[in-house]
Design a protein around this motif. Sequence first.
Motif, PDB file in Angstrom:
ATOM      1  N   PRO A  80       0.810  -1.223   0.000  1.00 51.79           N
ATOM      2  CA  PRO A  80       0.000   0.000   0.000  1.00 51.79           C
ATOM      3  C   PRO A  80       0.840   1.268   0.000  1.00 51.79           C
ATOM      4  O   PRO A  80       0.443   2.277  -0.578  1.00 51.79           O
ATOM      5  CB  PRO A  80      -0.827  -0.127   1.282  1.00 51.79           C
ATOM      6  N   GLY A  81       1.989   1.230   0.643  1.00 49.42           N
ATOM      7  CA  GLY A  81       2.869   2.396   0.686  1.00 49.42           C
ATOM      8  C   GLY A  81       4.292   1.972   0.972  1.00 49.42           C
ATOM      9  O   GLY A  81       4.538   0.847   1.429  1.00 49.42           O
ATOM     10  N   LEU A  82       5.238   2.860   0.714  1.00 48.95           N
ATOM     11  CA  LEU A  82       6.644   2.546   0.901  1.00 48.95           C
ATOM     12  C   LEU A  82       7.375   3.705   1.551  1.00 48.95           C
ATOM     13  O   LEU A  82       7.132   4.878   1.222  1.00 48.95           O
ATOM     14  CB  LEU A  82       7.320   2.247  -0.444  1.00 48.95           C
ATOM     15  N   HIS A  83       8.262   3.362   2.455  1.00 49.46           N
ATOM     16  CA  HIS A  83       9.202   4.329   3.022  1.00 49.46           C
ATOM     17  C   HIS A  83      10.603   3.850   2.671  1.00 49.46           C
ATOM     18  O   HIS A  83      11.006   2.751   3.048  1.00 49.46           O
ATOM     19  CB  HIS A  83       9.036   4.433   4.538  1.00 49.46           C
ATOM     20  N   LEU A  84      11.345   4.678   1.925  1.00 49.71           N
ATOM     21  CA  LEU A  84      12.702   4.333   1.510  1.00 49.71           C
ATOM     22  C   LEU A  84      13.690   5.312   2.133  1.00 49.71           C
ATOM     23  O   LEU A  84      13.465   6.532   2.120  1.00 49.71           O
ATOM     24  CB  LEU A  84      12.855   4.411  -0.015  1.00 49.71           C
ATOM     25  N   ARG A  85      14.759   4.758   2.665  1.00 48.46           N
ATOM     26  CA  ARG A  85      15.882   5.588   3.117  1.00 48.46           C
ATOM     27  C   ARG A  85      17.119   5.110   2.368  1.00 48.46           C
ATOM     28  O   ARG A  85      17.579   3.993   2.578  1.00 48.46           O
ATOM     29  CB  ARG A  85      16.081   5.487   4.628  1.00 48.46           C
ATOM     30  N   CYS A  86      17.625   5.958   1.473  1.00 49.50           N
ATOM     31  CA  CYS A  86      18.712   5.579   0.571  1.00 49.50           C
ATOM     32  C   CYS A  86      20.000   6.284   0.993  1.00 49.50           C
ATOM     33  O   CYS A  86      20.061   7.524   1.013  1.00 49.50           O
ATOM     34  CB  CYS A  86      18.369   5.963  -0.864  1.00 49.50           C
ATOM     35  N   ARG A  87      20.974   5.500   1.324  1.00 45.96           N
ATOM     36  CA  ARG A  87      22.281   6.040   1.727  1.00 45.96           C
ATOM     37  C   ARG A  87      23.242   5.842   0.557  1.00 45.96           C
ATOM     38  O   ARG A  87      23.717   4.748   0.295  1.00 45.96           O
ATOM     39  CB  ARG A  87      22.774   5.322   2.984  1.00 45.96           C
ATOM     40  N   ASN A  88      23.524   6.924  -0.164  1.00 49.98           N
ATOM     41  CA  ASN A  88      24.300   6.852  -1.404  1.00 49.98           C
ATOM     42  C   ASN A  88      25.783   7.040  -1.134  1.00 49.98           C
ATOM     43  O   ASN A  88      26.201   8.070  -0.599  1.00 49.98           O
ATOM     44  CB  ASN A  88      23.842   7.942  -2.379  1.00 49.98           C
ATOM     45  N   ALA A  89      26.566   6.058  -1.519  1.00 53.04           N
ATOM     46  CA  ALA A  89      28.019   6.176  -1.460  1.00 53.04           C
ATOM     47  C   ALA A  89      28.651   6.045  -2.838  1.00 53.04           C
ATOM     48  O   ALA A  89      29.776   6.476  -3.041  1.00 53.04           O
ATOM     49  CB  ALA A  89      28.603   5.121  -0.523  1.00 53.04           C
ATOM     50  N   ILE A  90      27.934   5.435  -3.785  1.00 51.80           N
ATOM     51  CA  ILE A  90      28.465   5.244  -5.137  1.00 51.80           C
ATOM     52  C   ILE A  90      28.315   6.562  -5.906  1.00 51.80           C
ATOM     53  O   ILE A  90      27.203   7.077  -6.040  1.00 51.80           O
ATOM     54  CB  ILE A  90      27.725   4.117  -5.870  1.00 51.80           C
ATOM     55  N   PRO A  91      29.415   7.124  -6.412  1.00 53.93           N
ATOM     56  CA  PRO A  91      29.299   8.382  -7.168  1.00 53.93           C
ATOM     57  C   PRO A  91      28.408   8.221  -8.390  1.00 53.93           C
ATOM     58  O   PRO A  91      28.456   7.207  -9.086  1.00 53.93           O
ATOM     59  CB  PRO A  91      30.751   8.673  -7.588  1.00 53.93           C
ATOM     60  N   HIS A  92      27.592   9.224  -8.631  1.00 56.10           N
ATOM     61  CA  HIS A  92      26.671   9.177  -9.759  1.00 56.10           C
ATOM     62  C   HIS A  92      27.363   9.604 -11.050  1.00 56.10           C
ATOM     63  O   HIS A  92      28.194  10.503 -11.054  1.00 56.10           O
ATOM     64  CB  HIS A  92      25.476  10.099  -9.503  1.00 56.10           C
TER      65      HIS A  92
END
Length: 293
Positions: A80-92
């Motif tokens: 029904p719903g989503l909570h995402l916490r994204c910890r980015n370490a890979i350079p874009h």
Amino acid sequence: MTSYRVTVPASTANLGPGFDALGMALGLHDVVEVTAIDHGLKIEVVDAGAGGVADVPTDESHLVARAIRRACAHWDVRPPGLHLRCRNAIPHARGLGSSAAAVVSGVAAGYALAGRPLDADALQLAAEFEGHADNAAASLLGGLVIAWSEHGRFRAERLEPHPGIRPVLAIPELRSSTDATRGLLPGAVPHADAAFTAGRAALAVHALTARPDLLLAATEDRLHQHYRAPALPESVALVDALRDNGIAAAVSGAGPTVLALTVDGRLPERADTRGFSLAELAIDLGGVKVEVR
């Protein structure tokens, strides 16, 4: 509600001659925490290094969210719903597989939400986002991968890389677009160059798994790197300089990062690496990992 933590490695693709076919997972990781909630979509993006968050969307267009939705739909599951916490370490946009890592983390999270173990369809779902499987397979499986497509299906085999190989990455601030650099590739290449590169790609598999002393010859390429040089002049110049000094070097993926495959984790001092940040990264052997929180 149950939460999942997904840890996914960066990747380097092509490894010189293995265009769209060879990939390797690297010890630099994005971490995504996923929780099914009552309704809506909430996305938090945290910069944990050089990942960059300024240009990352926080709506349904976010790659991780799209990949979760795709994997859940594959299993006919609709949280029904989503909570995402994204910890980015890979350079874009640096040729380290940040997009593939985001997609693989989303697919893995979708499988977890559906209560399913990762299978061959996971690679298919992930690779469909980019149209080739080298980066996605490396992030999914870890180690060294050979990727190909067959009758509309993406496939990959994982190989164990030689333990004596120590990758060093030269990462510039400059970003690169895969679509832009692919646009520089010709529609046809001389037969002699295709034959040369095919032989080197076969040799690369042997060198990467058993004979690292052959890596300098094995990473030679005539198929794509120098066609991309107008968009990546500093990167290609560094590749040439390192190779002139006996280091097996190549453009990582679509660039602009330079991959050096060393045996001691060092680059020669006479190689001019100004404008690049150097990082020795282990080869990630495990691929994507999903933990219940």
